[in-house]
Design an enzyme around this catalytic site. Structure first.
Site, PDB file in Angstrom:
ATOM      1  N   LYS A  67      34.673  45.232  22.323  1.00 26.02           N
ATOM      2  CA  LYS A  67      35.773  45.590  21.431  1.00 26.02           C
ATOM      3  C   LYS A  67      35.430  45.344  19.957  1.00 26.02           C
ATOM      4  CE  LYS A  67      39.679  45.411  24.591  1.00 26.02           C
ATOM      5  NZ  LYS A  67      40.937  44.800  24.986  1.00 26.02           N
ATOM      6  N   LYS A 112      35.001  52.128  32.922  1.00 27.10           N
ATOM      7  CA  LYS A 112      36.261  51.874  33.638  1.00 27.10           C
ATOM      8  C   LYS A 112      37.418  52.697  33.060  1.00 27.10           C
ATOM      9  CE  LYS A 112      38.849  48.234  31.417  1.00 27.10           C
ATOM     10  NZ  LYS A 112      39.887  47.248  31.603  1.00 27.10           N
ATOM     11  N   LYS A 120      43.571  52.365  29.469  1.00 27.24           N
ATOM     12  CA  LYS A 120      44.602  52.970  28.632  1.00 27.24           C
ATOM     13  C   LYS A 120      44.188  52.989  27.165  1.00 27.24           C
ATOM     14  CE  LYS A 120      46.777  48.495  28.961  1.00 27.24           C
ATOM     15  NZ  LYS A 120      47.480  47.697  29.887  1.00 27.24           N
TER      16      LYS A 120
HETATM   17  P1  ADP Z   1      43.555  47.554  30.156  1.00 25.09           P
HETATM   18  O1  ADP Z   1      42.137  47.138  30.370  1.00 25.09           O
HETATM   19  O2  ADP Z   1      43.893  48.870  30.801  1.00 25.09           O
HETATM   20  O3  ADP Z   1      44.024  47.400  28.741  1.00 25.09           O
HETATM   21  P2  ADP Z   1      44.727  44.979  30.842  1.00 25.09           P
HETATM   22  O4  ADP Z   1      43.623  44.311  30.096  1.00 25.09           O
HETATM   23  O5  ADP Z   1      46.119  44.785  30.387  1.00 25.09           O
HETATM   24  O6  ADP Z   1      44.449  46.545  30.991  1.00 25.09           O
HETATM   25  O7  ADP Z   1      44.587  44.571  32.355  1.00 25.09           O
HETATM   26  C1  ADP Z   1      45.682  44.482  33.250  1.00 25.09           C
HETATM   27  C2  ADP Z   1      45.163  44.305  34.660  1.00 25.09           C
HETATM   28  O8  ADP Z   1      44.661  45.558  35.142  1.00 25.09           O
HETATM   29  C3  ADP Z   1      44.008  43.315  34.793  1.00 25.09           C
HETATM   30  O9  ADP Z   1      44.161  42.612  36.008  1.00 25.09           O
HETATM   31  C4  ADP Z   1      42.800  44.199  34.854  1.00 25.09           C
HETATM   32  O10 ADP Z   1      41.745  43.584  35.532  1.00 25.09           O
HETATM   33  C5  ADP Z   1      43.344  45.392  35.630  1.00 25.09           C
HETATM   34  N1  ADP Z   1      42.597  46.618  35.311  1.00 25.09           N
HETATM   35  C6  ADP Z   1      42.478  47.200  34.093  1.00 25.09           C
HETATM   36  N2  ADP Z   1      41.732  48.329  34.176  1.00 25.09           N
HETATM   37  C7  ADP Z   1      41.376  48.462  35.487  1.00 25.09           C
HETATM   38  C8  ADP Z   1      40.597  49.433  36.223  1.00 25.09           C
HETATM   39  N3  ADP Z   1      40.059  50.489  35.623  1.00 25.09           N
HETATM   40  N4  ADP Z   1      40.446  49.250  37.560  1.00 25.09           N
HETATM   41  C9  ADP Z   1      41.004  48.196  38.186  1.00 25.09           C
HETATM   42  N5  ADP Z   1      41.733  47.239  37.547  1.00 25.09           N
HETATM   43  C10 ADP Z   1      41.932  47.356  36.218  1.00 25.09           C
HETATM   44 NA    NA Z   2      41.369  44.581  30.419  1.00 30.96          NA
END
Ligand code: ADP
Ligand code: NA
Length: 324
Positions: free
Chosen positions: A111, A192, A195
């Site tokens: 990031k 991965k 969002k």
């Molecule tokens: P993001 O990475 O989408 O911003 P967060 O950091 O808020 O999401 O993560 C929220 C939850 O979703 C965490 O437990 C994270 O490990 C899970 N998560 C995020 N992206 C994925 C993905 N592509 N596949 C599986 N789990 C995910």
């Molecule tokens: Na994350």
């Protein structure tokens, strides 16, 4: 009974990755555990957010927690910034963490790389995450694979604190689901699904319309081989679609490979899309009922009050241990 804590950032639409990697498992865990599911808005502001959009995303995520099946009578659903002990213990955990170990976090490197102005909080995010978890005496943290390194750091910080000050923190276990732990981008299946990806074709939002979902899956990147089989290295796109299908229906990858033996990607993708559409339909229906109701406000008020009672107890223990 075990204590479970996990959080999701209200930093944009919730993706199918968030759902399959995290939320779906939250629902399974609420029956037999004391669960805390947090909307981690203080983590979201480590990166610039539009004020009104952030408010909307917090509310939207709260509605989604309930819409996917979390029951506010069983699990504590709350917003991080409404429980001040998170920031307070977060500061104390920064005093326990070393800069070097924070700089080694791959999420920080990803990031911050190539950026001119990087907020200090992007570096100190993991000690806040450690505080989130440690405040509740958490035994188990269900997260996707991307959070594994942060969880390892949380364990190290807890152990370091216990040794240096007083043995007050439970050292939590990470729980990564077998299916759905890492859902990949539809446009680049080697990274991965997230969002924060600026290209909406790369992810499925849990609130996407059926037609949008069908279109996105139809144009998902695959390969030219033409056979539906699981090979993460050679065929990451197909492997990802198989993972999505399997995580939703609970059918094994082997069963699916057999079903699509001799069939092309067209048929396969159409079925994956229907599986996703059918899984999201009831969630979207419930979401639409909830999003404008007062019920949501009382759920969050009640959740914050319950979380606060627990969190303050641990905060005071930590303060006494450190001499504050
Ligand atoms: P993001 O990475 O989408 O911003 P967060 O950091 O808020 O999401 O993560 C929220 C939850 O979703 C965490 O437990 C994270 O490990 C899970 N998560 C995020 N992206 C994925 C993905 N592509 N596949 C599986 N789990 C995910
Ligand atoms: Na994350």
């Amino acid at each position: 009974m075990k204590t479970v804590f996990s959080g999701i950032q209200p930093s944009g639409t919730v993706t199918l990755g968030n759902y399959l990697g995290a939320m779906k498992h939250f629902v399974d865990m609420q029956e037999d555990n004391q669960c805390y599911f947090c909307i981690v808005d203080q983590h979201a502001i480590t990166q610039p957010q539009d004020r009104l959009k952030l408010r909307e995303n917090i509310r939207s995520l709260a509605a989604l927690y309930v819409a996917v099946g979390l029951d506010p009578e069983k699990a504590v659903l709350f917003v991080q910034s409404e429980v001040p002990a998170h920031a307070q213990l977060g500061w104390m955990m920064q005093c326990v963490a070393y800069i070097g170990e924070l700089e080694r976090m791959t999420q920080f490197k990803d990031k911050s790389s190539g950026k001119e102005a990087v907020s200090a909080s992007l570096l100190t995010y993991p000690p806040l995450m450690a505080a989130d978890i440690l405040l509740y005496g958490t035994n188990v943290v269900p997260v996707g694979e991307d959070q594994k390194q942060h969880l390892e750091l949380t364990r190290n910080l807890a152990e370091r604190f216990n040794k240096k000050y007083n043995d007050i923190f439970t050292v939590p276990e990470v729980q990564i689901p077998k299916e759905g732990a890492r859902i990949m981008s539809l446009t680049d299946p080697t990274s991965k699904m997230s969002k924060s990806n600026p290209n909406p074709k790369s992810y499925i939002s849990i609130l996407d319309e059926p037609q949008t979902i069908r279109k996105k899956i139809k144009s998902a990147v695959t390969d030219t081989e033409g056979t539906v089989r699981y090979d993460k290295e050679q065929k990451p796109g197909v492997a990802n679609l198989l993972t999505i299908y399997s995580a939703i229906t609970g059918e094994s990858i082997a069963t699916l490979e057999e079903r699509y033996h001799g069939k092309g990607y067209g048929d396969f993708k159409a079925d994956v899309a229907e599986v996703v559409v059918n899984a999201l339909e009831p969630i979207q229906e419930k979401y639409n009922e909830l999003i404008h109701s007062d019920k949501l406000d009382s759920i969050l008020d009640d959740g914050a009050a319950r979380a606060n009672t627990q969190a303050v107890r641990m905060l005071h223990k930590a303060e006494r241990a450190m001499g504050l």
